[in-house]
Design an enzyme around this catalytic site. Structure first.
Site, PDB file in Angstrom:
ATOM      1  N   GLN A  94     -12.497  14.695  48.218  1.00  0.00           N
ATOM      2  CA  GLN A  94     -11.562  14.867  47.826  1.00  0.00           C
ATOM      3  C   GLN A  94     -10.466  16.383  47.613  1.00  0.00           C
ATOM      4  OE1 GLN A  94     -11.048  13.685  43.072  1.00  0.00           O
ATOM      5  NE2 GLN A  94      -8.672  13.220  43.894  1.00  0.00           N
ATOM      6  N   HIS A 100      -5.836   9.015  45.145  1.00  0.00           N
ATOM      7  CA  HIS A 100      -4.426   8.285  46.245  1.00  0.00           C
ATOM      8  C   HIS A 100      -5.354   7.328  47.399  1.00  0.00           C
ATOM      9  CE1 HIS A 100      -6.620  12.811  46.983  1.00  0.00           C
ATOM     10  NE2 HIS A 100      -6.983  11.906  48.123  1.00  0.00           N
TER      11      HIS A 100
HETATM   12  P1  5GP Z   1      -8.413  13.492  50.225  1.00  0.00           P
HETATM   13  O1  5GP Z   1      -9.145  14.410  51.521  1.00  0.00           O
HETATM   14  O2  5GP Z   1      -8.022  14.277  49.159  1.00  0.00           O
HETATM   15  O3  5GP Z   1      -8.707  12.217  50.290  1.00  0.00           O
HETATM   16  O4  5GP Z   1      -6.861  13.521  51.280  1.00  0.00           O
HETATM   17  C1  5GP Z   1      -5.850  14.358  50.886  1.00  0.00           C
HETATM   18  C2  5GP Z   1      -5.397  13.687  52.256  1.00  0.00           C
HETATM   19  O5  5GP Z   1      -3.498  14.159  52.255  1.00  0.00           O
HETATM   20  C3  5GP Z   1      -5.465  14.010  53.798  1.00  0.00           C
HETATM   21  O6  5GP Z   1      -6.090  13.004  54.587  1.00  0.00           O
HETATM   22  C4  5GP Z   1      -4.599  15.091  54.250  1.00  0.00           C
HETATM   23  O7  5GP Z   1      -3.650  14.975  55.778  1.00  0.00           O
HETATM   24  C5  5GP Z   1      -3.252  14.580  53.347  1.00  0.00           C
HETATM   25  N1  5GP Z   1      -1.814  15.868  52.652  1.00  0.00           N
HETATM   26  C6  5GP Z   1      -2.917  16.630  52.699  1.00  0.00           C
HETATM   27  N2  5GP Z   1      -1.638  17.012  52.288  1.00  0.00           N
HETATM   28  C7  5GP Z   1      -0.278  16.421  52.548  1.00  0.00           C
HETATM   29  C8  5GP Z   1       0.697  16.523  52.638  1.00  0.00           C
HETATM   30  O8  5GP Z   1       1.856  17.899  52.707  1.00  0.00           O
HETATM   31  N3  5GP Z   1       1.930  15.741  53.477  1.00  0.00           N
HETATM   32  C9  5GP Z   1       1.078  14.095  53.729  1.00  0.00           C
HETATM   33  N4  5GP Z   1       2.238  13.522  54.005  1.00  0.00           N
HETATM   34  N5  5GP Z   1      -0.228  13.734  53.886  1.00  0.00           N
HETATM   35  C10 5GP Z   1      -0.891  15.516  54.034  1.00  0.00           C
END
Ligand code: 5GP
Ligand code: ZN
Length: 114
Positions: A94, A100
Site C-alpha cells: 500500500q 482505495h
Molecule cells: P497502492 O499501491 O497504494 O494500492 O496504490 C496507489 C495507486 O495510486 C497506484 O496505482 C498509483 O499509480 C496511484 N497514484 C499515486 N499517485 C497518484 C496521483 O497523483 N494520481 C493518480 N491518478 N493516481 C495516483
C-alpha cells in the site's frame, strides 16, 4: 489530511482524471494504469486503511461498493469481468495511506493471484 495526495485529489488541489464524484466518494483514473481500465475509488473521508474503519463507516462502504458496480457498467467491464484490489499495509505494498479500491478490467487477469 493536509499531506495526503488523495485528499488533495478530492479537493482539486492536484489534477486528476475524475470519473465520478459525490458527497461521499470520488473515483478517478490511476495515473499509472496496469490494465486498460484502472480506476481508483476512494472515500472522501480520510480513512487510512481497512484497519481504521469504524462502525459509522458501514453505510459509506456500502455506498462505495454500489458506486463501484455502477462504474463497471459505465466502463463496460461488468460482463467481461474485473478485479477489485485493496492493498492494505506493507506486505500488500500500500503506497498511499488513504483507503482505495482499484478496479482493474479490460483484459484477462493473471491467475493465480499473489
Ligand atoms: P497502492 O499501491 O497504494 O494500492 O496504490 C496507489 C495507486 O495510486 C497506484 O496505482 C498509483 O499509480 C496511484 N497514484 C499515486 N499517485 C497518484 C496521483 O497523483 N494520481 C493518480 N491518478 N493516481 C495516483
Ligand atoms: Zn487522505
Amino acid at each position: 489530511m493536509p499531506d495526503c495526495i488523495f485528499c488533495k485529489i478530492i479537493n482539486d488541489e492536484i489534477d486528476s482524471d475524475k470519473v465520478y464524484t459525490d458527497d461521499q466518494v470520488t473515483a478517478f483514473h490511476d495515473i499509472n494504469p496496469v490494465s486498460p481500465v484502472h480506476l481508483l475509488v476512494i472515500p472522501n473521508k480520510h480513512i487510512e486503511s481497512v484497519q481504521n474503519l469504524e462502525e459509522e463507516d458501514q453505510e459509506l462502504m456500502g455506498h462505495m461498493f454500489s458506486v463501484i458496480g455502477t462504474l463497471t457498467e459505465k466502463f463496460d467491464i461488468h460482463r467481461s469481468g474485473y478485479r477489485l484490489i485493496i492493498n492494505n499495509g506493507p506486505d500488500a505494498h500500500q503506497e498511499v495511506p488513504h483507503l482505495h479500491v482499484h478496479i482493474l478490467g479490460g483484459k484477462t487477469m493473471e491467475h493465480p493471484m499473489g
